[in-house]
Design a protein around this motif. Structure first.
Motif: not given
Length: 323
Positions: A32-37, A220-221, A265-275, A277-285
């Motif tokens: 929903l946050l990443a505007n995907g299906h 999100v950076y 898209k998903c890693s930025r949404a995941h980082a934002w949900l955790k509070g 303001d930047h993406v880390t490799p853990d968000d991608i994994r």
């Protein structure tokens, strides 16, 4: 309250009625946050339908469920022109199909033939439907959750890999643990008890919260090193021989650029949900399996050896280093 507070409240509201399936709740919110299906695969009875109904019930949205069957027609999904005769004057008017809503549950999508699947996937990609030369826009907030059953393959029409690529994530859900299942039994039992008309007031989250959240997620950076890491992960699916012979043996076709876009898209949404303001490799994994699971075509050798896409992705994560 901030948009993140509202989204976390939405998650809490959904979790009250979807027990033991935290993964599907998290992934629905990410989509929903990443505007995907989402394409959700799991055995019957694992709360796939309940989860999407819970999302629609706790968000100010409409929802339609489309049961895909072999005799379904594209017009049964998108709508069609209907002839009306009023005051002696006849004209064709567009009658919208069930696709015209905010949240669409496409149940057992692989039970419908290719024409119907294509009609749905075109609407997902273009966010519009064209009938009789006229284009009709879909709602601004529009998300499809398609389901498929992994054990009943007789009479099904598997989605081609190129069409599966339209889904942002392919989510696999499994049985709940024993503790959660006890809670599920109690919840269903309590739902069967008459309420005597005294239903508790429930809060619904405004659609605007989703749009506000998406604006924040856009800011999100993502550092250059993280962007390079995303591209390197996707590159490993296309040129596995650069990493090891095992990956070369397992992968037949790698991910398209939609894979890179989906990871971003998903890693930025995941980082934002955790509070953050930047993406880390853990968000991608944290999201890579759901984003790439359906974008990699395995080789005959991998299938013969019983190697799953998840195992291939885990190997890619292991051999690709962060710059």
């Amino acid at each position: 309250m901030t948009p993140r507070d509202d989204i976390l409240e939405l998650k809490a509201l959904m979790s009250r009625s979807v027990l033991g399936q935290e993964a599907i709740v998290d992934r629905l919110l990410l989509g929903l946050l990443a505007n995907g299906h989402l394409l959700v695969e799991g055995l019957p009875g694992l709360a796939k339908t309940r989860a999407v109904k819970s999302l629609a019930a706790n968000l100010e949205t409409g929802m339609n469920r489309i049961q895909f069957v072999p005799d379904l027609l594209p017009s049964d999904v998108t709508g069609t022109e209907v002839y009306h005769n009023a005051d002696g004057r006849g004209e064709f008017q567009f009658q919208a199909g069930p696709i015209f809503n905010n949240i669409i549950l496409a149940d057992e999508i692989n039970r419908a033939p290719a024409k119907v699947q294509a009609a749905l996937l075109e609407a997902m990609e273009e966010r519009q439907v064209t009938v009789a030369g006229t284009t009709h826009k879909l709602p601004e907030l529009f998300m499809v959750m398609a389901t498929q059953n992994p054990i009943e393959q007789e009479g099904t029409y598997p989605l081609p890999e190129a069409q599966m690529d339209r889904f942002l994530m392919h989510v696999m859900i499994t049985y709940p643990d024993e503790t959660s299942e006890v809670e599920i039994v109690r919840m269903v039992r309590s739902e069967a008890v008459p309420s005597n008309g005294n239903k508790p007031e429930t809060k619904t989250i405004s659609q605007q919260v989703v749009f506000d959240a998406r604006k924040e997620i856009d800011s999100v950076y993502t550092s250059e090193a993280v962007e390079t890491y995303i591209v390197d992960l996707i590159s490993a699916t296309r040129f596995p021989e650069r990493y090891n012979d095992q990956l070369k043996k397992w992968i037949h076709v790698g991910a398209s650029p939609r894979g890179s876009i989906g990871l971003d898209k998903c890693s930025r949404a995941h980082a934002w949900l955790k509070g953050n303001d930047h993406v880390t490799p853990d968000d991608i994994r944290a999201v890579i399996h759901d984003v790439l699971r359906h974008r990699i075509m395995l080789s005959y050798e991998a299938n013969a050896d019983g190697v799953s896409a998840d195992e291939v992705i885990a190997e890619i994560v292991k051999v690709v280093a962060v710059s």
